[in-house]
Design an enzyme around this catalytic site. Structure first.
Site, PDB file in Angstrom:
ATOM      1  N   ARG A  87      37.643  11.499  48.730  1.00 45.41           N
ATOM      2  CA  ARG A  87      38.335  12.521  49.535  1.00 45.41           C
ATOM      3  C   ARG A  87      39.849  12.468  49.298  1.00 45.41           C
ATOM      4  O   ARG A  87      40.505  13.509  49.259  1.00 45.41           O
ATOM      5  CB  ARG A  87      38.019  12.365  51.018  1.00 45.41           C
ATOM      6  CG  ARG A  87      36.605  12.730  51.370  1.00 45.41           C
ATOM      7  CD  ARG A  87      36.335  14.228  51.119  1.00 45.41           C
ATOM      8  NE  ARG A  87      34.937  14.513  51.329  1.00 45.41           N
ATOM      9  CZ  ARG A  87      34.120  15.019  50.405  1.00 45.41           C
ATOM     10  NH1 ARG A  87      34.561  15.321  49.219  1.00 45.41           N
ATOM     11  NH2 ARG A  87      32.861  15.247  50.689  1.00 45.41           N
ATOM     12  N   GLU A 133      40.328  14.045  46.080  1.00 49.70           N
ATOM     13  CA  GLU A 133      40.165  15.479  46.272  1.00 49.70           C
ATOM     14  C   GLU A 133      41.427  16.101  46.887  1.00 49.70           C
ATOM     15  O   GLU A 133      41.851  17.186  46.482  1.00 49.70           O
ATOM     16  CB  GLU A 133      38.960  15.744  47.165  1.00 49.70           C
ATOM     17  CG  GLU A 133      38.677  17.208  47.410  1.00 49.70           C
ATOM     18  CD  GLU A 133      37.496  17.424  48.341  1.00 49.70           C
ATOM     19  OE1 GLU A 133      36.746  18.369  48.082  1.00 49.70           O
ATOM     20  OE2 GLU A 133      37.333  16.655  49.312  1.00 49.70           O
ATOM     21  N   SER A 160      59.062   8.167  44.564  1.00 46.46           N
ATOM     22  CA  SER A 160      58.864   6.807  44.074  1.00 46.46           C
ATOM     23  C   SER A 160      57.653   6.154  44.728  1.00 46.46           C
ATOM     24  O   SER A 160      57.419   6.318  45.922  1.00 46.46           O
ATOM     25  CB  SER A 160      60.103   5.957  44.365  1.00 46.46           C
ATOM     26  OG  SER A 160      59.872   4.608  44.013  1.00 46.46           O
TER      27      SER A 160
END
Length: 146
Positions: free
Chosen positions: A87, A90, A113
């Site tokens: 997830r 995703e 960063s």
């Protein structure tokens, strides 16, 4: 001892102690997120912190040395199958371009960063189902022209 062996030793000790990263971090004086990352081999620990981690988990000097060692930050490049990790993958896949656009609109051409960086995981109680709150806090690094 390499980082993988170190991680196995720490995770075994953590499990036998039945402690959370929050509890361990509080006892050691470290962020639970950073502590978990170091114990999973993705960050090196300063000598004093490495010694405190090993002492907390009742582990030896070989764990201290492995915690202090600089990691090679390589991870599996395949699409993850663990549902939680997938997830997050995703989210970056779906919203990565959006985040890039918004960050660069606000800051200019550059990156966030992951070195000058902190992260926090919080739980937000909600009547419709508890929420996971991830805070990623990284220094903005502008690209330079020459």
């Amino acid at each position: 001892m390499n980082k993988l062996e170190m991680t196995e030793a720490i995770m075994t000790a953590k499990s036998s102690m039945s402690v959370t990263w929050e509890e361990a971090g509080s006892a050691i004086g470290a962020s639970p997120v950073w502590l978990a990352s170091a114990c999973l081999g993705m960050n090196s620990a300063p000598a004093k912190t490495a010694a405190a981690i090993a002492e907390y988990f009742s582990l030896g000097e070989e764990v201290v040395a492995a915690l202090e060692a600089y990691p090679t930050k390589i991870w599996d490049q395949a699409v993850p199958t663990d549902p939680l990790i997938y997830r997050l993958y995703e989210v970056v896949g779906v919203y990565g371009e959006t985040l890039k656009e918004v960050i660069q609109e606000k800051f200019g051409d550059g990156i966030m960063s992951a070195i000058d960086f902190s992260m926090d995981v919080a739980k937000e109680e909600c009547p419709k189902g508890d929420r996971v709150v991830l805070t990623l806090n990284g220094k903005f690094l502008p690209y330079k022209s020459w």
